[in-house]
Design an enzyme around this catalytic site. Structure first.
Site, PDB file in Angstrom:
ATOM      1  N   GLU A 102     -11.263   0.530  -7.650  1.00  0.00           N
ATOM      2  CA  GLU A 102     -11.964   1.758  -7.990  1.00  0.00           C
ATOM      3  C   GLU A 102     -11.334   2.488  -9.162  1.00  0.00           C
ATOM      4  O   GLU A 102     -10.127   2.427  -9.374  1.00  0.00           O
ATOM      5  CB  GLU A 102     -11.959   2.718  -6.789  1.00  0.00           C
ATOM      6  CG  GLU A 102     -12.631   2.178  -5.563  1.00  0.00           C
ATOM      7  CD  GLU A 102     -12.558   3.137  -4.388  1.00  0.00           C
ATOM      8  OE1 GLU A 102     -12.005   4.258  -4.527  1.00  0.00           O
ATOM      9  OE2 GLU A 102     -13.063   2.771  -3.316  1.00  0.00           O
ATOM     10  N   TYR A 106     -12.350  10.438  -0.301  1.00  0.00           N
ATOM     11  CA  TYR A 106     -12.744   9.243  -1.055  1.00  0.00           C
ATOM     12  C   TYR A 106     -13.055   8.044  -0.163  1.00  0.00           C
ATOM     13  O   TYR A 106     -13.179   6.928  -0.648  1.00  0.00           O
ATOM     14  CB  TYR A 106     -11.698   8.956  -2.144  1.00  0.00           C
ATOM     15  CG  TYR A 106     -11.831  10.020  -3.215  1.00  0.00           C
ATOM     16  CD1 TYR A 106     -12.636   9.818  -4.313  1.00  0.00           C
ATOM     17  CD2 TYR A 106     -11.240  11.267  -3.052  1.00  0.00           C
ATOM     18  CE1 TYR A 106     -12.839  10.818  -5.255  1.00  0.00           C
ATOM     19  CE2 TYR A 106     -11.429  12.284  -3.986  1.00  0.00           C
ATOM     20  CZ  TYR A 106     -12.235  12.039  -5.077  1.00  0.00           C
ATOM     21  OH  TYR A 106     -12.447  13.044  -5.983  1.00  0.00           O
ATOM     22  N   HIS A 160       0.822  -1.218   0.000  1.00  0.00           N
ATOM     23  CA  HIS A 160       0.000   0.000   0.000  1.00  0.00           C
ATOM     24  C   HIS A 160       0.853   1.263   0.000  1.00  0.00           C
ATOM     25  O   HIS A 160       0.664   2.159   0.822  1.00  0.00           O
ATOM     26  CB  HIS A 160      -0.963   0.033   1.194  1.00  0.00           C
ATOM     27  CG  HIS A 160      -1.931  -1.085   1.214  1.00  0.00           C
ATOM     28  ND1 HIS A 160      -3.015  -1.085   2.041  1.00  0.00           N
ATOM     29  CD2 HIS A 160      -2.007  -2.244   0.509  1.00  0.00           C
ATOM     30  CE1 HIS A 160      -3.708  -2.198   1.870  1.00  0.00           C
ATOM     31  NE2 HIS A 160      -3.102  -2.916   0.932  1.00  0.00           N
TER      32      HIS A 160
END
Length: 182
Positions: free
Chosen positions: A156, A166, A62
Site C-alpha cells: 500500500e 487503515y 512486522h
C-alpha cells in the site's frame, strides 16, 4: 528477521540541542520490544541522553520502526503488527500504528485520541513515510500480506490522516469495509 536499529532522526532543533533519536528493538523478559532513545552529539562523541518512549511490541517480523519529525515538529513512529494482526485494531495497543509524540516522549494534547500516542491505526507493517513538501500531507508505504496472514500482495501507499483506521486485518486489497481506509 527485521529487528535491530530500525530508524534514526535528527531533532528539528539539532543545531542548538544536538539531539539524535534512534528506534531500536531489544529483547527482555516476555518478548521483543522497541524503544526510542535520545542521543546527544557532543562533537567528539555521542552519549545516550535518555529513553523517551519504550515498550512498543515487536517481533521477528512486522516491526515497522521508522521515525521522522513531521512539519509540526512532532516525532512520528511507525509500528508493525508484531505478528499479532488483531492488535492493529486495538487502540490501546501500540502495534500496527503510527504514533505521534513530543521530542521528550510526552503525548501531544492535540492527538486524535486523548492521552494516547496513536495517530492512526489498522496498519500491518508500515516501513516508510514522509510528508509531501507543498501540502504537508503525510504519505506512508506498508507491506501487504504474505500468504500466512492474508491473501498475498496488496502493498500500500496511503495518505495518512489523524485518527483514521487503515483496516488491517479486516480491510485490505481484497476486502473493503465501510468506515475503514483499505
Amino acid at each position: 528477521g527485521e529487528d535491530g536499529l530500525l530508524g534514526m532522526a535528527l531533532d528539528p532543533n539539532y543545531d542548538s540541542n544536538k539531539y539524535i533519536y534512534v528506534n531500536l528493538s531489544y529483547g527482555k523478559a516476555g518478548g521483543t520490544y522497541e524503544k526510542i532513545i535520545r542521543l546527544q552529539d557532543l562533537g567528539d562523541s555521542i552519549i545516550i541522553d535518555r529513553v523517551i518512549f519504550d515498550d512498543i511490541p515487536a517481533a521477528q517480523f512486522h516491526d515497522g520502526g521508522r521515525i521522522h519529525f513531521g512539519p509540526d515538529g512532532k516525532l512520528y513512529i511507525s509500528t508493525g503488527d508484531a505478528l499479532s494482526k488483531d492488535s492493529a485494531q486495538d487502540k490501546l495497543s501500540l502495534s500496527g500504528k503510527i504514533l505521534r509524540i513530543n521530542n521528550d516522549g510526552t503525548i501531544p494534547a492535540d492527538n486524535p485520541f486523548s492521552g494516547s500516542p496513536v495517530w492512526s491505526f489498522g496498519h500491518r507493517n508500515p516501513e516508510g513515510f514522509d510528508w509531501y513538501p507543498e501540502s504537508k500531507v503525510m504519505m506512508e508505504t506498508e507491506h501487504g500480506p504474505s500468504t500466512f496472514d492474508g491473501p498475498p500482495g496488496g502493498d500500500e501507499v496511503n495518505s495518512i490522516e489523524a485518527g483514521e483506521n487503515y483496516g488491517w486485518p479486516i480491510a485490505h486489497h481484497e476486502i473493503h469495509k465501510d468506515g475503514m481506509i483499505d
